[in-house]
Design a protein around this motif. Structure first.
Motif, short mmCIF file in Angstrom:
data_model
loop_
_atom_site.label_atom_id
_atom_site.label_comp_id
_atom_site.label_asym_id
_atom_site.label_seq_id
_atom_site.Cartn_x
_atom_site.Cartn_y
_atom_site.Cartn_z
N LYS A 57 0.81 -1.22 0.00
CA LYS A 57 0.00 0.00 0.00
C LYS A 57 0.84 1.27 0.00
O LYS A 57 0.36 2.33 -0.39
CB LYS A 57 -0.93 0.01 1.22
N THR A 58 2.07 1.18 0.45
CA THR A 58 2.92 2.36 0.60
C THR A 58 3.40 2.86 -0.76
O THR A 58 3.93 2.09 -1.56
CB THR A 58 4.12 2.06 1.49
N LEU A 70 1.87 8.05 0.19
CA LEU A 70 1.33 7.47 1.42
C LEU A 70 2.29 6.48 2.05
O LEU A 70 3.01 5.77 1.35
CB LEU A 70 0.01 6.75 1.13
N TYR A 71 2.28 6.47 3.37
CA TYR A 71 2.97 5.44 4.15
C TYR A 71 1.93 4.64 4.92
O TYR A 71 1.01 5.21 5.53
CB TYR A 71 3.97 6.05 5.13
N TYR A 72 2.07 3.31 4.91
CA TYR A 72 1.25 2.42 5.74
C TYR A 72 2.18 1.53 6.55
O TYR A 72 3.10 0.92 6.00
CB TYR A 72 0.36 1.52 4.88
N SER A 106 -5.91 3.45 12.21
CA SER A 106 -7.05 2.55 12.07
C SER A 106 -6.97 1.47 13.13
O SER A 106 -5.87 1.02 13.47
CB SER A 106 -7.05 1.90 10.68
N PHE A 157 -9.84 4.65 8.59
CA PHE A 157 -8.79 5.46 9.20
C PHE A 157 -9.37 6.77 9.71
O PHE A 157 -10.32 7.33 9.15
CB PHE A 157 -7.69 5.75 8.18
N LYS A 200 -1.11 5.29 9.31
CA LYS A 200 -1.06 5.79 7.93
C LYS A 200 -0.59 7.24 7.96
O LYS A 200 -0.94 7.99 8.87
CB LYS A 200 -2.44 5.69 7.29
N GLU A 233 0.16 10.64 5.19
CA GLU A 233 0.23 11.25 3.86
C GLU A 233 1.31 12.32 3.88
O GLU A 233 1.23 13.29 4.63
CB GLU A 233 -1.11 11.86 3.45
#
Length: 555
Positions: free
Chosen positions: A40-41, A343-345, A377, A383, A403, A405
């Motif tokens: 996802k990142t 984005l970072y997850y 989340s 989230f 998460k 941004e």
């Protein structure tokens, strides 16, 4: 009450009063990548600096060599510059008649070898520039805008057709073929090879065949006359590679660029390819763009500082050697700004119990014009915006994900996440106070505290509370206590409405140490079941009560 601590990233330049618990801890200071969800990142993991940041624009085709004669086009912030060898001086020089000074946002170029027409891509457009009336023309009819995620461009050698590589929302390659139809530039074919992590494309000699490089392999696609489309030739695939950043290809071989240099792979008659050490380079200056002159073992690359280096084959030694006569003296400024937003997850942190209170701390760098928005989340799906260094309440769950941004309005600057720590628990925190705000030696102070719910502010019954008066270090990290003297932890009294402790401040024994004048820290800890909460408050000591000057007036 129980709680768990989930550490995943970030440190702030300013340390705020913390309310935290330490039961189970999951750490990620980005010294490794095991806690990053790369599925996802989209932000960039900088392994050298140990942080998350915005990725730089990749420019594998910022350089395109001419096949006939020794020259090249370069996509720069000052436009697309065409360089050719000047026979009179024996050095390359810019040819203004074939440069495109107006194309200042180009990230990739390709040359139509017959007419020196130039293909150009930006992140969201493709254009074809022709030589008209003594200079290159910026014809709006030969431009297609409103695209996205363009990565690479390659031109057919002898026709007004080119292919553009882009990445779809699932990280897969999409190859679009553009050609001049009448007076318009049109997309005439789209090919979806079902390949992830695309990097660059390169047309193979005079054929419509092309190579497609991903991060770990180089594929070969043949033109199908029957369908007008493409099919893969698996026998010509070059696999087992890593960190591919660009490719230049012809029928004979492939110049494959990585951050460590350029590897030349010679095509084998029965399929596949083999690296030729004498034709390859180990480069410590981190190449970012590469191009191969078709029909030769001759290529050039541009490094991360914008310097172009040109290599030709020395027939006497059968090795590639640098030819500085084909290099301009100045570095190029490439369009390698930071891409935004990204984005970072974190990977999910699971807890045995469900919790609804979260406390996120972070170590971040946020230059002017940049921003980081954090969310948490509890189920890995939904989230919620989170304010750093404060307790927030979110729906109860046991599958926590952080998460972030990252964004910038200045393409030369990126924010960075260096570390985060996420604490989760039941919905309450400790609120503490000390009276008077400015204390004196020889006088009592009253420390009070209570536990309250984060969402409603209602009081929470605690099993017991303790206070450390003072903590061993001041807020700035300097020692608070005289040498050898331990901190004193005391049990507070439950009065029904709050917890209290009366403390008598004694005489000082050492300058700049408790209880000399200064600002000290008190830590209050509340315990309920297996869960602990802490709060820190500051206390200023100023003077001795016996040194007061009392002025009395009489009427």
């Amino acid at each position: 009450m129980r709680k768990m601590v989930l550490s995943a990233f970030i440190f702030m330049a300013v340390v705020l009063t913390a309310v935290s618990a330490r039961a189970d801890t999951f750490n990620d200071d980005f010294s490794g990548s095991s806690n990053i969800d790369f599925n996802k990142t989209t932000a960039y993991y900088n392994s050298e600096e140990g942080c998350m940041e915005l990725p730089l624009q990749e420019v594998p085709n910022a350089l395109a060599l001419q096949d006939v004669g020794q020259g090249y086009a370069v996509a720069t912030t000052d436009g697309i510059k065409m360089y050719e060898l000047d026979d009179a001086t024996g050095q390359v020089a810019e040819n203004p008649a074939f440069s495109c000074d107006f194309a200042t946002d180009s990230i990739g170029v390709a040359i139509q070898q017959d007419t020196l027409g130039i293909w150009s891509i930006t992140r969201d457009s493709v254009a074809y520039y022709r030589h008209e009336g003594g200079s290159m023309a910026d014809n709006p009819h030969l431009k297609v805008s409103g695209l996205s995620n363009l990565l690479s461009v390659a031109g057919f050698k002898n026709s007004d057709r080119g292919i553009v590589l882009k990445e779809d929302d699932d990280g897969k390659a999409v190859v679009d073929r553009y050609e001049v139809v009448g007076t318009q530039l049109q997309n005439t074919f789209t090919y979806n090879p079902d390949i992830t992590d695309p990097v660059a494309v390169s047309i193979v000699n005079d054929s419509p065949d092309f190579r497609l490089a991903t991060k770990d392999a180089v594929y070969y696609f043949m033109y199908d006359d029957g369908t007008g489309g493409y099919v893969e030739d698996p026998a010509k695939k070059i696999s087992g590679l890593e960190d591919i950043a660009g490719v230049g290809a012809d029928n004979t071989g492939n110049a494959i660029m990585t951050p460590e240099g350029v590897d030349y792979f010679l095509n084998l008659d029965d399929g596949g390819a083999v690296r030729v050490d004498d034709y390859s380079l180990n480069a410590s200056d981190k190449p970012v763009a590469v191009s191969l002159r078709a029909g030769t073992v001759e290529y050039a690359y541009i490094n991360e500082d914008g310097l172009l280096k040109y290599y030709t084959l020395d027939d006497a030694t059968d090795q590639v050697v640098r030819d500085i006569s084909l290099e301009p003296s100045a570095a190029f400024s490439l369009n390698r700004g930071y891409l935004t937003p990204r984005l970072y997850y974190s990977k999910a942190f699971s807890t045995a119990e469900e919790y609804d209170a979260v406390y996120l701390e972070a170590v971040v760098d946020i230059p002017a014009g940049t921003a980081i928005l954090f969310q948490v989340s509890s189920d890995g799906v939904n989230f919620y915006d989170i304010e750093l260094n404060t307790w927030d309440v979110i729906p109860k769950g046991n599958n926590f994900v952080v998460k972030a941004e990252l964004s910038t309005t200045d393409s030369s600057q990126t924010p960075r996440i260096n570390r985060v720590e996420l604490t989760v628990g039941d919905d309450f925190q400790i609120v503490a106070n000390v009276e008077p705000e400015v204390a004196e030696r020889g006088r009592n102070i009253l420390v009070t505290a209570r536990a309250v719910k984060v969402d409603t502010g209602g009081t929470v019954d605690m099993d017991f509370m303790t206070a450390i008066i003072p903590m061993a270090e001041k807020e700035d990290g300097s020692p608070a206590l005289p040498g050898g003297q331990p901190s004193r932890e005391v049990s507070m009294t439950n009065t029904g409405s709050q917890w209290e402790y009366i403390y008598s401040i004694g005489e000082k024994t050492l300058d700049d140490r408790w209880p000399d004048d200064g600002i000290y820290m008190i830590e209050v800890t509340g315990t309920k079941g297996a869960v602990r909460r802490e709060a820190r408050i500051s206390l200023e000591i100023r003077g001795h009560i016996l040194n007061r000057v009392i002025v009395r007036t009489y009427s």
